[in-house]
Design an enzyme around this catalytic site. Structure first.
Site, PDB file in Angstrom:
ATOM      1  N   GLY A 212       0.782  -1.237   0.000  1.00  7.11           N
ATOM      2  CA  GLY A 212       0.000   0.000   0.000  1.00  7.11           C
ATOM      3  C   GLY A 212       0.812   1.285   0.000  1.00  7.11           C
ATOM      4  N   GLY A 213       1.783   1.392   0.911  1.00  9.82           N
ATOM      5  CA  GLY A 213       2.539   2.638   1.037  1.00  9.82           C
ATOM      6  C   GLY A 213       3.319   2.991  -0.217  1.00  9.82           C
ATOM      7  N   SER A 264       6.342   7.933  13.354  1.00 10.92           N
ATOM      8  CA  SER A 264       5.644   6.653  13.431  1.00 10.92           C
ATOM      9  C   SER A 264       5.880   5.990  14.785  1.00 10.92           C
ATOM     10  CB  SER A 264       6.058   5.736  12.294  1.00 10.92           C
ATOM     11  OG  SER A 264       7.434   5.541  12.346  1.00 10.92           O
ATOM     12  N   ALA A 265       4.916   5.187  15.174  1.00 15.13           N
ATOM     13  CA  ALA A 265       4.917   4.481  16.463  1.00 15.13           C
ATOM     14  C   ALA A 265       4.819   5.442  17.650  1.00 15.13           C
ATOM     15  CB  ALA A 265       6.136   3.578  16.605  1.00 15.13           C
ATOM     16  N   SER A 266       4.196   6.604  17.426  1.00 17.29           N
ATOM     17  CA  SER A 266       3.942   7.512  18.545  1.00 17.29           C
ATOM     18  C   SER A 266       2.444   7.646  18.822  1.00 17.29           C
ATOM     19  CB  SER A 266       4.528   8.895  18.266  1.00 17.29           C
ATOM     20  OG  SER A 266       5.897   8.831  17.996  1.00 17.29           O
ATOM     21  N   GLY A 267       1.649   6.707  18.317  1.00 22.99           N
ATOM     22  CA  GLY A 267       0.233   6.656  18.686  1.00 22.99           C
ATOM     23  C   GLY A 267      -0.668   7.638  17.954  1.00 22.99           C
ATOM     24  N   LYS A 268      -0.285   8.009  16.727  1.00 21.38           N
ATOM     25  CA  LYS A 268      -1.084   9.019  16.007  1.00 21.38           C
ATOM     26  C   LYS A 268      -2.497   8.515  15.688  1.00 21.38           C
ATOM     27  CE  LYS A 268       0.668  10.246  12.024  1.00 21.38           C
ATOM     28  NZ  LYS A 268       0.052  10.078  10.719  1.00 21.38           N
TER      29      LYS A 268
HETATM   30 MN    MN Z   1       1.592   7.890   7.725  1.00 28.94          MN
END
Ligand code: MN
Ligand code: OXD
Length: 614
Positions: A212-213, A264-268
């Site tokens: 996807g990305g 990334s991996a900060s809970g957005k």
């Molecule tokens: Mn993103």
């Protein structure tokens, strides 16, 4: 009339520039046939994918797919921004020459879709009628059917978005060719993948992935990289990797909107989908606009800063999504939602799915369960027993409509006025729970020095940040100094300035425990921020911003000791002084960094010199 004209006519695709573009790339890639798609084709394409084994059923109206095992994430090293202007080179955009990269990609793509269907996906990355719609229009060509299904969930799709453009040429040309995934040398010196945004030609050429990305070109390549470049070139807007939420105060009737960036991996995504804590639920309602991208501009009529989520769906990380961390996300992938899962664990007999963190333990009876590579869990050897069942970057794709607290006006043309912009990383000991920032230049300065702590041993020293300016490091489209100036110009033109703040949900105690409970309780510091903006609270001045006093935070029902609360509402001056030296080094790498940013840096540094340590 050629057979291709017949297909385009039958689909009602009338824009002559789009038709020429489709013909050119169909010929170059050697696709056997073309098909123009719209959102209404979803059910038929799902049925075709199920029939062909490209999707598996995962419950009623839920689908499962597996990607090639070396094709599970974005590749930052193979992603470049190309233009004809060498000064567009920045520290992070992997700048390359446009002519050189276009020629290379054409060679990669030549004949590479032979025997396949090339799907034509006209799309819009904006609410219809939005002021930025002219920059949000695109046509993705792809030779992968599941990519079409993801695009239908992530963008508004149909010929109506491209037929009657004021300028028939103003659409992003986004070409995706999968390539022979088993022979692309992923991650080796022979890697032949390239993901190129030719930003000054508004052309995206991605070759060598169906993840996807890399393959949903409306999202990251257009929605972030291309749009960032367009926003700068037109001087009109910003495209940021931000979540966007609304907070409705039922007592005063007021609505607020907050957007913000997190590495990334900060809970957005969890923050974006947060619900109010039970004790505050009678007064506040939190609504969801988007979890990943916001475009910001100044509305000409009101002079206010506005924002919107250009996406139509969520491409969420499955790992650790559960009833506690993000019940909203779980309900957005309920039966009947049409959600597509990628690379999680799957049980073809029961059609169940599972990922790490979905429940504390994997299903007790592993009969029939397959890991993300399709291998039976029950047949794992002892040394592979601890391997994850799902890929850590496994995903779910679902439309915004499926998110239970989706804002009622998410699709409104106007967008929403922005009250606050927040940045946050995952910082174990320096950043307080929240600190409000004094002005725009300090806000941009804070964004530019955003980062996530190095975790993997190889990535750096403990406590040293891997800087991720504005959480845009992988999506920077032009030089960081120019980017900072553009940010100052766009937001600076707004009549009411948004309040900036830095948040950190992740301070830890000596024993490693998190000091703040996080998740739904994160609404509390955000409410304080809005009150500060409204002049209802004063907070406490520190060298690095204003932090709440203990009695200003609504803390009913929060599980935290007075000592821990004190720690997260205190500035650790020695750690900050240490960080300032790193920041200086980091910022010095950016060419043409505006003087206003250096002044903000020096101001914060001088404040720290005057702050009592303790
Ligand atoms: Mn993103
Ligand atoms: C990302 C995403 O890669 O949002 O940042 O998928």
């Amino acid at each position: 009339m050629s057979p291709m004209d017949n297909v385009l006519d039958a689909a009602g695709l009338t824009n002559p520039a789009v038709r020429d573009y489709v013909k050119y790339w169909a010929e170059l890639t050697g696709a056997e046939r073309i098909e123009v798609v719209s959102a209404a084709d979803d059910a038929r394409l799902i049925a075709e994918c199920l029939e062909a084994g490209e999707l598996d059923p995962a419950g009623d109206g839920l689908y499962y797919s597996r990607s090639y095992h070396k094709d599970t994430a974005r590749s930052e090293e193979r992603t470049v921004v190309a233009t004809s202007t060498p000064t567009d080179k920045g520290l992070y955009n992997n700048w390359r020459d446009a002519a050189e990269m276009t020629a290379l990609q054409k060679e990669n793509m030549r004949g590479a879709s032979a025997g396949k269907t090339m799907y034509v996906i006209p799309y819009l990355m904006a609410p219809p009628g939005n002021a930025l719609a002219p920059w949000a229009t695109g046509v993705e060509l792809t030779d992968c059917r599941t990519v079409v299904l993801h695009m239908i969930r992530m963008a508004r799709v149909g010929v109506e978005y491209v037929n009657d453009l004021a300028d028939p040429n103003q659409f992003v040309r986004a070409v995706h060719v999968t390539g022979d995934l088993e022979n692309l040398g992923q991650g080796t010196p022979e890697d032949s993948r390239y993901f190129v945004t030719v930003a000054d030609e508004r052309t995206i050429l991605h070759y060598g992935s169906s993840y996807g990305g890399n393959a949903l070109l409306g999202k990251i390549a257009h929605g972030l990289r291309q749009a960032a470049y367009d926003g700068w070139a037109s001087k009109k807007f910003l495209a940021e990797q931000y979540m966007l939420i609304g907070i409705h105060d039922k007592e005063t009737g007021k609505d607020y909107h907050i957007c913000g960036g997190f590495p990334s991996a900060s809970g957005k995504t969890n923050l974006a989908m947060m619900l109010a804590p039970d004790v505050l639920g009678d007064r506040y309602h939190v609504s969801f606009y988007g979890d990943d991208i916001a475009w910001l501009w100044v509305d000409e009529a009101s002079g206010k800063l506005y924002g919107m989520n250009p996406e139509y769906g969520v491409f969420g990380v499955a790992k650790d999504t559960n009833e506690g961390t993000n019940p909203t996300a779980l309900h957005s992938i309920d039966e009947g939602s049409g959600a597509i899962f990628t690379n999680i664990a799957y049980n073809p007999t029961t059609r169940e799915v599972w990922w790490e963190g979905r429940t504390p333990e994997p299903p007790a009876d592993n009969t029939g369960w397959l890991d993300w590579k399709g291998n039976a869990i029950s047949e794992r050897t002892a040394e592979r027993a601890d391997e994850p069942w799902a890929h850590p970057n496994s995903r779910f794709t679902t439309t915004l409509d499926n998110v239970p607290n989706i804002a009622s006006d998410y699709n409104a043309a106007a967008g929403v006025p922005i009250d606050a912009i927040i940045f946050g990383g995952r910082t174990r000991d320096r950043e307080p729970l929240i600190r409000a920032i004094h002005d725009l230049a300090e806000g941009v300065y804070d964004g530019l020095t955003l980062g996530a702590e190095a975790t993997a041993a190889a990535e750096g020293k403990e406590g040293v940040l891997r800087y991720d300016p504005m959480s845009n490091r992988p999506f920077m489209a032009y030089g960081e100094g120019d980017y900072a100036q553009h940010y100052l110009d766009v937001v600076g033109a707004a009549k009411d300035q948004p309040i900036f703040a830095h948040v950190n949900w992740f301070q830890r105690g000596e024993d490693g425990r998190f000091l703040w409970p996080g998740y739904r309780d994160n609404l509390r510091p955000l409410l304080w921020l809005l009150q500060l903006k409204n002049g209802e609270v004063k907070g406490r001045e520190t060298a690095v911003g204003i932090i709440p006093t203990e009695d200003e935070l609504h803390l009913d029902g929060v599980d935290i000791t007075p000592e821990d609360l004190n720690t997260i509402l205190t500035i650790n001056v020695p750690r900050w002084k240490q960080e300032m030296a790193n920041r200086e080094e980091h910022l010095s790498q950016f060419e043409r960094l505006p003087e206003a940013i250096w002044e903000a840096h020096r101001r914060v540094a001088a404040n720290l010199e005057n702050e009592p340590e303790g």
